[in-house]
Design a protein around this motif. Structure first.
Motif, PDB file in Angstrom:
ATOM      1  N   GLN A   1       0.837  -1.202   0.000  1.00  0.00           N
ATOM      2  CA  GLN A   1       0.000   0.000   0.000  1.00  0.00           C
ATOM      3  C   GLN A   1       0.874   1.256   0.000  1.00  0.00           C
ATOM      4  O   GLN A   1       0.630   2.184  -0.768  1.00  0.00           O
ATOM      5  N   PHE A   2       1.913   1.274   0.844  1.00  0.00           N
ATOM      6  CA  PHE A   2       2.831   2.419   0.875  1.00  0.00           C
ATOM      7  C   PHE A   2       3.540   2.585  -0.473  1.00  0.00           C
ATOM      8  O   PHE A   2       3.747   3.696  -0.957  1.00  0.00           O
ATOM      9  N   LYS A   3       3.923   1.442  -1.082  1.00  0.00           N
ATOM     10  CA  LYS A   3       4.590   1.489  -2.393  1.00  0.00           C
ATOM     11  C   LYS A   3       3.677   2.131  -3.432  1.00  0.00           C
ATOM     12  O   LYS A   3       4.126   2.896  -4.281  1.00  0.00           O
ATOM     13  N   ALA A   4       2.390   1.803  -3.357  1.00  0.00           N
ATOM     14  CA  ALA A   4       1.427   2.346  -4.316  1.00  0.00           C
ATOM     15  C   ALA A   4       1.302   3.862  -4.158  1.00  0.00           C
ATOM     16  O   ALA A   4       1.313   4.607  -5.146  1.00  0.00           O
ATOM     17  N   PHE A   5       1.199   4.332  -2.900  1.00  0.00           N
ATOM     18  CA  PHE A   5       1.117   5.781  -2.661  1.00  0.00           C
ATOM     19  C   PHE A   5       2.374   6.485  -3.185  1.00  0.00           C
ATOM     20  O   PHE A   5       2.306   7.551  -3.791  1.00  0.00           O
ATOM     21  N   SER A   6       3.523   5.864  -2.950  1.00  0.00           N
ATOM     22  CA  SER A   6       4.792   6.433  -3.407  1.00  0.00           C
ATOM     23  C   SER A   6       4.824   6.513  -4.934  1.00  0.00           C
ATOM     24  O   SER A   6       5.270   7.504  -5.511  1.00  0.00           O
ATOM     25  N   GLU A   7       4.317   5.454  -5.584  1.00  0.00           N
ATOM     26  CA  GLU A   7       4.282   5.409  -7.048  1.00  0.00           C
ATOM     27  C   GLU A   7       3.403   6.521  -7.618  1.00  0.00           C
ATOM     28  O   GLU A   7       3.788   7.213  -8.571  1.00  0.00           O
ATOM     29  N   VAL A   8       2.227   6.709  -7.016  1.00  0.00           N
ATOM     30  CA  VAL A   8       1.325   7.767  -7.486  1.00  0.00           C
ATOM     31  C   VAL A   8       2.001   9.124  -7.358  1.00  0.00           C
ATOM     32  O   VAL A   8       1.924   9.967  -8.263  1.00  0.00           O
ATOM     33  N   GLY A   9       2.704   9.344  -6.250  1.00  0.00           N
ATOM     34  CA  GLY A   9       3.382  10.606  -6.008  1.00  0.00           C
ATOM     35  C   GLY A   9       4.433  10.941  -7.048  1.00  0.00           C
ATOM     36  O   GLY A   9       4.691  12.118  -7.336  1.00  0.00           O
ATOM     37  N   ARG A  10       4.997   9.900  -7.659  1.00  0.00           N
ATOM     38  CA  ARG A  10       6.044  10.115  -8.668  1.00  0.00           C
ATOM     39  C   ARG A  10       5.519  10.821  -9.908  1.00  0.00           C
ATOM     40  O   ARG A  10       6.286  11.399 -10.673  1.00  0.00           O
ATOM     41  N   TYR A  11       4.197  10.752 -10.141  1.00  0.00           N
ATOM     42  CA  TYR A  11       3.654  11.298 -11.389  1.00  0.00           C
ATOM     43  C   TYR A  11       3.054  12.691 -11.241  1.00  0.00           C
ATOM     44  O   TYR A  11       2.526  13.244 -12.196  1.00  0.00           O
ATOM     45  N   LYS A  12       3.190  13.248 -10.034  1.00  0.00           N
ATOM     46  CA  LYS A  12       2.670  14.604  -9.806  1.00  0.00           C
ATOM     47  C   LYS A  12       3.367  15.607 -10.731  1.00  0.00           C
ATOM     48  O   LYS A  12       2.723  16.488 -11.317  1.00  0.00           O
ATOM     49  N   TYR A  13       4.680  15.447 -10.891  1.00  0.00           N
ATOM     50  CA  TYR A  13       5.437  16.393 -11.736  1.00  0.00           C
ATOM     51  C   TYR A  13       5.021  16.264 -13.201  1.00  0.00           C
ATOM     52  O   TYR A  13       5.024  17.246 -13.959  1.00  0.00           O
ATOM     53  N   LEU A  14       4.651  15.029 -13.631  1.00  0.00           N
ATOM     54  CA  LEU A  14       4.222  14.835 -15.016  1.00  0.00           C
ATOM     55  C   LEU A  14       2.917  15.570 -15.293  1.00  0.00           C
ATOM     56  O   LEU A  14       2.709  16.110 -16.373  1.00  0.00           O
ATOM     57  N   LYS A  15       2.054  15.578 -14.285  1.00  0.00           N
ATOM     58  CA  LYS A  15       0.760  16.269 -14.415  1.00  0.00           C
ATOM     59  C   LYS A  15       0.989  17.780 -14.605  1.00  0.00           C
ATOM     60  O   LYS A  15       0.256  18.429 -15.351  1.00  0.00           O
ATOM     61  N   LYS A  16       2.003  18.315 -13.933  1.00  0.00           N
ATOM     62  CA  LYS A  16       2.325  19.746 -14.085  1.00  0.00           C
ATOM     63  C   LYS A  16       2.830  20.032 -15.494  1.00  0.00           C
ATOM     64  O   LYS A  16       2.518  21.048 -16.092  1.00  0.00           O
ATOM     65  N   LYS A  17       3.633  19.083 -16.013  1.00  0.00           N
ATOM     66  CA  LYS A  17       4.170  19.240 -17.362  1.00  0.00           C
ATOM     67  C   LYS A  17       3.089  19.049 -18.427  1.00  0.00           C
ATOM     68  O   LYS A  17       3.079  19.720 -19.454  1.00  0.00           O
ATOM     69  N   LYS A  18       2.180  18.078 -18.169  1.00  0.00           N
ATOM     70  CA  LYS A  18       1.122  17.754 -19.135  1.00  0.00           C
ATOM     71  C   LYS A  18      -0.232  17.821 -18.424  1.00  0.00           C
ATOM     72  O   LYS A  18      -0.701  16.809 -17.910  1.00  0.00           O
ATOM     73  N   PRO A  19      -0.857  18.978 -18.376  1.00  0.00           N
ATOM     74  CA  PRO A  19      -2.127  19.128 -17.647  1.00  0.00           C
ATOM     75  C   PRO A  19      -3.239  18.194 -18.129  1.00  0.00           C
ATOM     76  O   PRO A  19      -4.145  17.849 -17.364  1.00  0.00           O
ATOM     77  N   ASP A  20      -3.163  17.744 -19.399  1.00  0.00           N
ATOM     78  CA  ASP A  20      -4.197  16.842 -19.935  1.00  0.00           C
ATOM     79  C   ASP A  20      -3.960  15.382 -19.547  1.00  0.00           C
ATOM     80  O   ASP A  20      -4.801  14.523 -19.829  1.00  0.00           O
ATOM     81  N   LEU A  21      -2.823  15.087 -18.930  1.00  0.00           N
ATOM     82  CA  LEU A  21      -2.532  13.723 -18.490  1.00  0.00           C
ATOM     83  C   LEU A  21      -3.592  13.273 -17.487  1.00  0.00           C
ATOM     84  O   LEU A  21      -3.933  13.992 -16.553  1.00  0.00           O
ATOM     85  N   ILE A  22      -4.108  12.062 -17.679  1.00  0.00           N
ATOM     86  CA  ILE A  22      -5.098  11.487 -16.750  1.00  0.00           C
ATOM     87  C   ILE A  22      -4.381  10.478 -15.866  1.00  0.00           C
ATOM     88  O   ILE A  22      -3.691   9.574 -16.362  1.00  0.00           O
ATOM     89  N   ILE A  23      -4.534  10.624 -14.557  1.00  0.00           N
ATOM     90  CA  ILE A  23      -3.924   9.693 -13.602  1.00  0.00           C
ATOM     91  C   ILE A  23      -5.042   9.017 -12.808  1.00  0.00           C
ATOM     92  O   ILE A  23      -5.938   9.680 -12.270  1.00  0.00           O
ATOM     93  N   GLY A  24      -4.993   7.683 -12.748  1.00  0.00           N
ATOM     94  CA  GLY A  24      -6.013   6.938 -12.022  1.00  0.00           C
ATOM     95  C   GLY A  24      -5.422   5.925 -11.066  1.00  0.00           C
ATOM     96  O   GLY A  24      -4.335   5.392 -11.294  1.00  0.00           O
ATOM     97  N   VAL A  25      -6.128   5.675  -9.971  1.00  0.00           N
ATOM     98  CA  VAL A  25      -5.760   4.620  -9.017  1.00  0.00           C
ATOM     99  C   VAL A  25      -6.860   3.574  -9.075  1.00  0.00           C
ATOM    100  O   VAL A  25      -8.048   3.897  -8.965  1.00  0.00           O
ATOM    101  N   THR A  26      -6.469   2.324  -9.285  1.00  0.00           N
ATOM    102  CA  THR A  26      -7.433   1.232  -9.363  1.00  0.00           C
ATOM    103  C   THR A  26      -7.076   0.156  -8.338  1.00  0.00           C
ATOM    104  O   THR A  26      -6.034   0.213  -7.695  1.00  0.00           O
ATOM    105  N   GLY A  27      -7.946  -0.831  -8.202  1.00  0.00           N
ATOM    106  CA  GLY A  27      -7.639  -1.977  -7.351  1.00  0.00           C
ATOM    107  C   GLY A  27      -8.000  -1.795  -5.892  1.00  0.00           C
ATOM    108  O   GLY A  27      -8.874  -0.995  -5.530  1.00  0.00           O
ATOM    109  N   CYS A  28      -7.299  -2.536  -5.025  1.00  0.00           N
ATOM    110  CA  CYS A  28      -7.710  -2.690  -3.624  1.00  0.00           C
ATOM    111  C   CYS A  28      -7.544  -1.413  -2.791  1.00  0.00           C
ATOM    112  O   CYS A  28      -8.372  -1.131  -1.934  1.00  0.00           O
ATOM    113  N   VAL A  29      -6.478  -0.645  -3.016  1.00  0.00           N
ATOM    114  CA  VAL A  29      -6.314   0.611  -2.263  1.00  0.00           C
ATOM    115  C   VAL A  29      -7.405   1.596  -2.678  1.00  0.00           C
ATOM    116  O   VAL A  29      -7.953   2.320  -1.844  1.00  0.00           O
ATOM    117  N   ALA A  30      -7.721   1.620  -3.967  1.00  0.00           N
ATOM    118  CA  ALA A  30      -8.807   2.480  -4.450  1.00  0.00           C
ATOM    119  C   ALA A  30     -10.126   2.094  -3.778  1.00  0.00           C
ATOM    120  O   ALA A  30     -10.899   2.950  -3.331  1.00  0.00           O
TER     121      ALA A  30
END
Length: 448
Positions: A54-83
């Motif tokens: 679960q912690f690994k998943a949160f860490s992974e999601v956090g890695r893409y925050k900078y990509l969202k700033k670079k590409k505002p149209d980027l869609i980021i989703g969380v699926t599965g058991c933590v979701a």
């Protein structure tokens, strides 16, 4: 030109299978990419069975925050058991994500994307419907394979669990047991075989209880025999089997059906009856050992693997020693061992007498040491034997060698004069034993 989707998967084989289904569902509009930097859609398929993934998943999601700033149209989703576990709270915690799709919700990913496009605000789908039936999702054109030819594949036959083991979050994030229609399962396996798959692994939180709740469904041993009738399917595996539901009928099928692999994953979790009762496992160690004896009597060369949890609340040193004794008695090929961690919603999180982290670490090390010795001895017993190996592709250790598995699910890396045997069933002479694999020499091709 199609958009691109990147999916990062955490957790069990069922999550891997769910990821494949998402790729298929999205295939009209998106093609897979292995590089998140070039993706238009990033999905993190999560696991919450233990604290660490679960912690690994949160860490992974956090890695893409900078990509969202670079590409505002980027869609980021969380699926599965933590979701499923966190729901709306994920949006508050990670305001840059756009989709939260639970363990049933991911099936509606296309609709979720349409809703997101229309409403311009995050979409959350975490409803668990007790009458939900997973739809049949086929990759008929085999266009999604990230490699040219897939030899092995997962097929989910049921999801959810009714057992409510006191440490386990699965019933709360996967829902209650639902068995898939056997006709859909057979159609899916046939399609995979048509696309070159030669081995399927049937998945469920407890495959042994397949079909019990549904009217006119076969039981699990009957389903195995039905699937084995499919031409050009050479091997069938399955996981996970709950020990309390392991029947004589299933043991007979493992023994007598040549397509059913001689390997079973039979989670013990603990060797102490006191701890097993607190875990709500619904069997004693004596009953477990009786089933192991039946398995070994019916299939003398069967490989048994297991799960072990150390440091369950209230586990004394004596309780722990009983688990170590079970390792010696059963002599597992491999084990998957974990330190106990509190999970939301579960009864065990409310138990007292929690074991300190350093003590859990000490016990885990001892388990690893004992099992490493047993696995070494078992693997050394293969040396000098001829085994059948289903070739999965080049060896990760040496691209000039091939790699596959025995019917007992042991990895074999082997030398061969030809490297075009992916998908073949070959005979290999075992020359060396490693820690978690064998090394051998190609003798002949049995099926191609």
């Amino acid at each position: 030109m199609k958009k691109r989707v990147y999916i990062k998967t955490f957790g069990c084989q069922m999550n891997e299978n769910d990821t494949e289904k998402m790729y298929i569902l999205l295939s009209d509009e998106y093609e897979p990419t292995s590089n998140p930097e070039e993706a238009d859609l990033i999905l993190i398929n999560t696991c919450s069975v233990r604290e660490k993934p679960q912690f690994k998943a949160f860490s992974e999601v956090g890695r893409y925050k900078y990509l969202k700033k670079k590409k505002p149209d980027l869609i980021i989703g969380v699926t599965g058991c933590v979701a499923q576990q966190e729901g709306e709270k994920l949006i508050q915690r990670l305001p840059y994500i756009d989709l939260v799709l639970g363990t049933q919700g991911f099936y509606f990913i296309k609709e979720a994307l349409e809703t997101l496009k229309k409403n311009k605000k995050p979409v959350v789908f975490t409803e668990l419907k007790p009458d939900f039936k997973p739809p049949l999702i086929l990759d008929k054109e085999n266009k999604l394979s990230l490699e040219n030819k897939k030899v092995t594949a997962y097929v989910t036959i049921m999801q959810g669990c009714d057992n409510f083991c006191s440490y386990c979050i699965v019933p709360y994030v996967r829902g209650r047991e639902i068995s898939r229609n056997p006709e859909d399962i057979l159609k899916e396996v046939k399609e995979l075989v048509k696309n070159g798959v030669r081995e399927v692994t049937l998945l469920g939180q407890n495959v042994n209880s397949y079909g019990i709740k549904e009217k006119n469904y076969p039981d699990f041993p009957e389903l195995l025999n039905m699937i084995s009738q499919i031409e050009n399917l050479w091997r069938i595996r399955f996981t996970t089997s709950h020990p309390k539901d392991l029947s004589d009928k299933l043991i007979k099928v493992i023994a007598e059906n040549p397509k059913v692999c001689k390997h079973i994953h039979l989670p013990l979790q603990a060797g102490s009856n006191k701890i097993l009762k607190k875990m709500n496992r619904k069997y004693t160690k004596e009953e477990y050992l009786e089933k192991v004896e039946k398995l070994k009597d019916a299939v003398p060369d069967i490989a048994i693997t297991t799960d072990i949890i150390v440091g369950f609340p209230g586990e004394s040193e004596e309780d722990f020693k009983e688990t170590l004794e079970m390792l010696e008695k059963v002599r597992y090929h491999e084990i998957f061992s974990f330190k106990y961690s509190d999970r939301p919603f579960t009864l065990a999180q409310k138990l007292e007498n929690k074991i300190p982290e350093e003590e859990k670490e000490r016990r885990l090390k001892i388990v690893h040491q004992i099992q490493a010795k047993i696995t070494k001895e078992i693997y050394e017993s293969y040396v000098g034997k001829e085994v059948e190996v289903l070739v999965e592709g080049p060896s990760a250790k040496d691209p000039n060698m091939l790699m596959g598995r025995t019917t007992t699910n042991v990895i074999v890396n082997f030398n061969t004069p030809r490297l075009d045997l992916k998908g073949a069933l070959v005979k290999v002479l075992i020359k060396e034993a490693g820690k978690h694999s064998l090394k051998g020499e190609y003798l002949e091709t049995l099926k191609l």
